[in-house]
Design a protein around this motif. Structure first.
Motif, PDB file in Angstrom:
ATOM      1  N   LYS A 188       0.818  -1.205   0.000  1.00 49.03           N
ATOM      2  CA  LYS A 188       0.000   0.000   0.000  1.00 49.03           C
ATOM      3  C   LYS A 188       0.857   1.263   0.000  1.00 49.03           C
ATOM      4  O   LYS A 188       0.574   2.240  -0.691  1.00 49.03           O
ATOM      5  N   THR A 189       1.905   1.237   0.820  1.00 49.01           N
ATOM      6  CA  THR A 189       2.791   2.389   0.942  1.00 49.01           C
ATOM      7  C   THR A 189       3.511   2.663  -0.367  1.00 49.01           C
ATOM      8  O   THR A 189       3.576   3.807  -0.841  1.00 49.01           O
ATOM      9  N   LEU A 190       4.069   1.616  -0.964  1.00 49.67           N
ATOM     10  CA  LEU A 190       4.806   1.781  -2.216  1.00 49.67           C
ATOM     11  C   LEU A 190       3.876   2.200  -3.357  1.00 49.67           C
ATOM     12  O   LEU A 190       4.231   3.055  -4.178  1.00 49.67           O
ATOM     13  N   ALA A 191       2.696   1.604  -3.411  1.00 47.88           N
ATOM     14  CA  ALA A 191       1.751   1.942  -4.475  1.00 47.88           C
ATOM     15  C   ALA A 191       1.326   3.401  -4.384  1.00 47.88           C
ATOM     16  O   ALA A 191       1.279   4.118  -5.389  1.00 47.88           O
ATOM     17  N   GLU A 192       1.026   3.847  -3.167  1.00 50.99           N
ATOM     18  CA  GLU A 192       0.618   5.244  -2.999  1.00 50.99           C
ATOM     19  C   GLU A 192       1.760   6.194  -3.332  1.00 50.99           C
ATOM     20  O   GLU A 192       1.567   7.205  -4.018  1.00 50.99           O
ATOM     21  N   ASP A 193       2.952   5.862  -2.868  1.00 44.42           N
ATOM     22  CA  ASP A 193       4.109   6.720  -3.115  1.00 44.42           C
ATOM     23  C   ASP A 193       4.388   6.858  -4.609  1.00 44.42           C
ATOM     24  O   ASP A 193       4.594   7.971  -5.120  1.00 44.42           O
ATOM     25  N   GLU A 194       4.395   5.738  -5.315  1.00 45.09           N
ATOM     26  CA  GLU A 194       4.677   5.778  -6.751  1.00 45.09           C
ATOM     27  C   GLU A 194       3.570   6.507  -7.505  1.00 45.09           C
ATOM     28  O   GLU A 194       3.837   7.236  -8.468  1.00 45.09           O
ATOM     29  N   ALA A 195       2.341   6.312  -7.081  1.00 46.25           N
ATOM     30  CA  ALA A 195       1.220   6.989  -7.733  1.00 46.25           C
ATOM     31  C   ALA A 195       1.328   8.498  -7.574  1.00 46.25           C
ATOM     32  O   ALA A 195       1.101   9.258  -8.531  1.00 46.25           O
ATOM     33  N   CYS A 196       1.674   8.951  -6.374  1.00 47.87           N
ATOM     34  CA  CYS A 196       1.806  10.395  -6.127  1.00 47.87           C
ATOM     35  C   CYS A 196       2.956  11.001  -6.915  1.00 47.87           C
ATOM     36  O   CYS A 196       2.837  12.107  -7.462  1.00 47.87           O
ATOM     37  N   LYS A 197       4.077  10.280  -7.007  1.00 50.22           N
ATOM     38  CA  LYS A 197       5.209  10.760  -7.810  1.00 50.22           C
ATOM     39  C   LYS A 197       4.825  10.865  -9.273  1.00 50.22           C
ATOM     40  O   LYS A 197       5.147  11.848  -9.958  1.00 50.22           O
ATOM     41  N   PHE A 198       4.140   9.840  -9.769  1.00 54.65           N
ATOM     42  CA  PHE A 198       3.731   9.829 -11.168  1.00 54.65           C
ATOM     43  C   PHE A 198       2.748  10.966 -11.453  1.00 54.65           C
ATOM     44  O   PHE A 198       2.849  11.650 -12.478  1.00 54.65           O
ATOM     45  N   ALA A 199       1.794  11.158 -10.547  1.00 53.50           N
ATOM     46  CA  ALA A 199       0.789  12.204 -10.735  1.00 53.50           C
ATOM     47  C   ALA A 199       1.436  13.584 -10.762  1.00 53.50           C
ATOM     48  O   ALA A 199       1.077  14.434 -11.592  1.00 53.50           O
ATOM     49  N   LYS A 200       2.385  13.798  -9.878  1.00 57.93           N
ATOM     50  CA  LYS A 200       3.073  15.093  -9.827  1.00 57.93           C
ATOM     51  C   LYS A 200       3.854  15.335 -11.108  1.00 57.93           C
ATOM     52  O   LYS A 200       3.818  16.434 -11.685  1.00 57.93           O
ATOM     53  N   ALA A 201       4.565  14.308 -11.569  1.00 51.12           N
ATOM     54  CA  ALA A 201       5.388  14.440 -12.776  1.00 51.12           C
ATOM     55  C   ALA A 201       4.532  14.692 -14.014  1.00 51.12           C
ATOM     56  O   ALA A 201       4.995  15.321 -14.981  1.00 51.12           O
ATOM     57  N   ASN A 202       3.304  14.195 -13.986  1.00 51.06           N
ATOM     58  CA  ASN A 202       2.435  14.312 -15.160  1.00 51.06           C
ATOM     59  C   ASN A 202       1.283  15.294 -14.963  1.00 51.06           C
ATOM     60  O   ASN A 202       0.342  15.306 -15.761  1.00 51.06           O
ATOM     61  N   GLU A 203       1.371  16.100 -13.894  1.00 53.71           N
ATOM     62  CA  GLU A 203       0.362  17.117 -13.603  1.00 53.71           C
ATOM     63  C   GLU A 203      -1.046  16.530 -13.595  1.00 53.71           C
ATOM     64  O   GLU A 203      -1.981  17.085 -14.160  1.00 53.71           O
ATOM     65  N   MET A 204      -1.178  15.401 -12.945  1.00 55.08           N
ATOM     66  CA  MET A 204      -2.458  14.702 -12.843  1.00 55.08           C
ATOM     67  C   MET A 204      -3.171  15.102 -11.555  1.00 55.08           C
ATOM     68  O   MET A 204      -2.548  15.229 -10.504  1.00 55.08           O
ATOM     69  N   ASP A 205      -4.471  15.283 -11.638  1.00 57.77           N
ATOM     70  CA  ASP A 205      -5.281  15.607 -10.468  1.00 57.77           C
ATOM     71  C   ASP A 205      -5.590  14.299  -9.740  1.00 57.77           C
ATOM     72  O   ASP A 205      -6.550  13.602 -10.067  1.00 57.77           O
ATOM     73  N   LEU A 206      -4.748  13.971  -8.752  1.00 58.03           N
ATOM     74  CA  LEU A 206      -4.865  12.718  -8.011  1.00 58.03           C
ATOM     75  C   LEU A 206      -5.227  12.990  -6.559  1.00 58.03           C
ATOM     76  O   LEU A 206      -4.599  13.822  -5.899  1.00 58.03           O
ATOM     77  N   ILE A 207      -6.227  12.285  -6.054  1.00 56.89           N
ATOM     78  CA  ILE A 207      -6.611  12.350  -4.652  1.00 56.89           C
ATOM     79  C   ILE A 207      -6.499  10.951  -4.069  1.00 56.89           C
ATOM     80  O   ILE A 207      -6.858   9.963  -4.721  1.00 56.89           O
ATOM     81  N   VAL A 208      -5.980  10.850  -2.850  1.00 62.19           N
ATOM     82  CA  VAL A 208      -5.773   9.554  -2.207  1.00 62.19           C
ATOM     83  C   VAL A 208      -6.672   9.437  -0.984  1.00 62.19           C
ATOM     84  O   VAL A 208      -6.703  10.331  -0.137  1.00 62.19           O
ATOM     85  N   MET A 209      -7.389   8.318  -0.899  1.00 66.37           N
ATOM     86  CA  MET A 209      -8.227   8.033   0.254  1.00 66.37           C
ATOM     87  C   MET A 209      -7.549   6.956   1.095  1.00 66.37           C
ATOM     88  O   MET A 209      -7.114   5.926   0.567  1.00 66.37           O
ATOM     89  N   ASN A 210      -7.467   7.162   2.401  1.00 64.78           N
ATOM     90  CA  ASN A 210      -6.802   6.226   3.316  1.00 64.78           C
ATOM     91  C   ASN A 210      -7.787   5.715   4.363  1.00 64.78           C
ATOM     92  O   ASN A 210      -7.839   6.217   5.488  1.00 64.78           O
ATOM     93  N   PRO A 211      -8.595   4.707   4.005  1.00 64.93           N
ATOM     94  CA  PRO A 211      -9.547   4.161   4.977  1.00 64.93           C
ATOM     95  C   PRO A 211      -8.893   3.207   5.958  1.00 64.93           C
ATOM     96  O   PRO A 211      -7.864   2.591   5.662  1.00 64.93           O
TER      97      PRO A 211
END
Length: 299
Positions: free
Chosen positions: A141-164
């Motif tokens: 979960k940690t690695l997936a979220e981290d990589e997703a946030c890095k990718f979104a930032k690099a590609n100017e993607m509007d990404l929101i993360v939910m942590n239930p």
């Protein structure tokens, strides 16, 4: 009917949280394009077509306007998450992506939170700590979220993360999932986490939070959605005795020395409340979970 004329893709749509997201989206007037591993597996998909909504709105395809990504249902988590995000970048119709992560990506680290500590969206799990403790779910979960946030930032993607957190409540799918399985164990008098206390969050609240994050233009970053109230074993037993009169939880275990840090920390849910989320009482969630399990002959 906020979603009229809007299209949302929900990946891993047959899962526990995802099924509820699909149900609530359809009720709000959205057209849902659901992706599943095998559309021909009726055991895993029929419940989606049995929702009390307009069936014709449920479509198995891509090209959404918005996308809700269920990372926990993609194997392996990191590669699967990035594959979907890479596809989103190529599609100008995708306006916002909501990634379902977990509290496991927040609280697994070497510094104990302690009973008076407060967990909020600024905290991240430590991959090294997860590896040392063999907490593989938290690591993924940690690695997936981290990589997703890095990718979104690099590609100017509007990404929101939910942590239930630990999600319970009625199930729509025909099979038992892990978190609701915890309630099943509790009805058998077991304390599956040997913790003496549990923090539950209702699946309907979690699902609505995803949708509110889609609908709120100012929504951004991470959102912790965990139960703000801690339920002791005695609290849980009191509710479950309605269904299991002779229930006695955990009296055959000596839990006096269990470290309660991961349970008794305080959790900040002000950010998700700002989306308009009100939390279902734990007692209601537990009762509705058991009634649902009985209805599906899973208890």
């Amino acid at each position: 009917m906020n979603g009229e004329g809007k299209v949302v893709c929900v990946t891993g749509a047959s899962g526990y949280i995802a099924s509820w997201i699909v149900k609530l989206l359809l009720q709000r007037g959205y057209t849902v394009r659901a992706t599943v591993r095998d559309p021909n597996n009726q055991k895993k998909t029929d419940h989606l077509l049995q929702l009390d909504v307009i069936y014709s709105q449920l479509i198995y395809m891509s090209q959404p306007l918005l996308l809700i990504l269920q990372a926990e249902l993609i194997d392996p988590a990191v590669k699967g998450t990035l594959n979907v995000l890479k596809t989103c970048v190529k599609m100008s119709s995708v306006k916002r992506v909501i990634l379902t992560s977990s509290m496991a990506a927040v609280i697994a680290h070497a510094s104990p939170t302690g009973p008076n500590g407060v967990v909020d969206e600024t905290m991240f799990s430590d991959p090294s700590f997860c590896e040392q403790r063999k907490q593989w779910y938290a690591l993924s979960k940690t690695l997936a979220e981290d990589e997703a946030c890095k990718f979104a930032k690099a590609n100017e993607m509007d990404l929101i993360v939910m942590n239930p957190g630990l999600v319970i409540g009625p199930i729509l799918q025909p099979t038992l999932n892990f978190s609701v399985g915890v309630v099943v164990e509790l009805t058998k008098g077991k304390d599956p986490f040997m913790s003496k206390s549990y923090r539950f969050v209702d699946v309907r609240d979690v699902s609505l939070a995803h949708i509110k994050a889609l609908e709120t233009p100012s929504a951004n970053g991470r959102y912790i959605i965990d139960g703000p109230v801690i339920a002791t074993l005695k609290d849980i037993e009191k509710v479950l005795r309605e269904f299991v009169p002779d229930l006695c939880i955990g009296d055959d275990k000596n839990n006096e020395d269990i470290d309660l840090d991961l349970v008794t920390y305080k959790v900040s849910v002000e950010k998700v409340r700002s989306l308009g989320i009100e939390f279902t009482p734990t007692e209601t969630s537990l009762r509705d979970t058991v009634l649902s399990l009985k209805e599906k002959c899973l208890l």
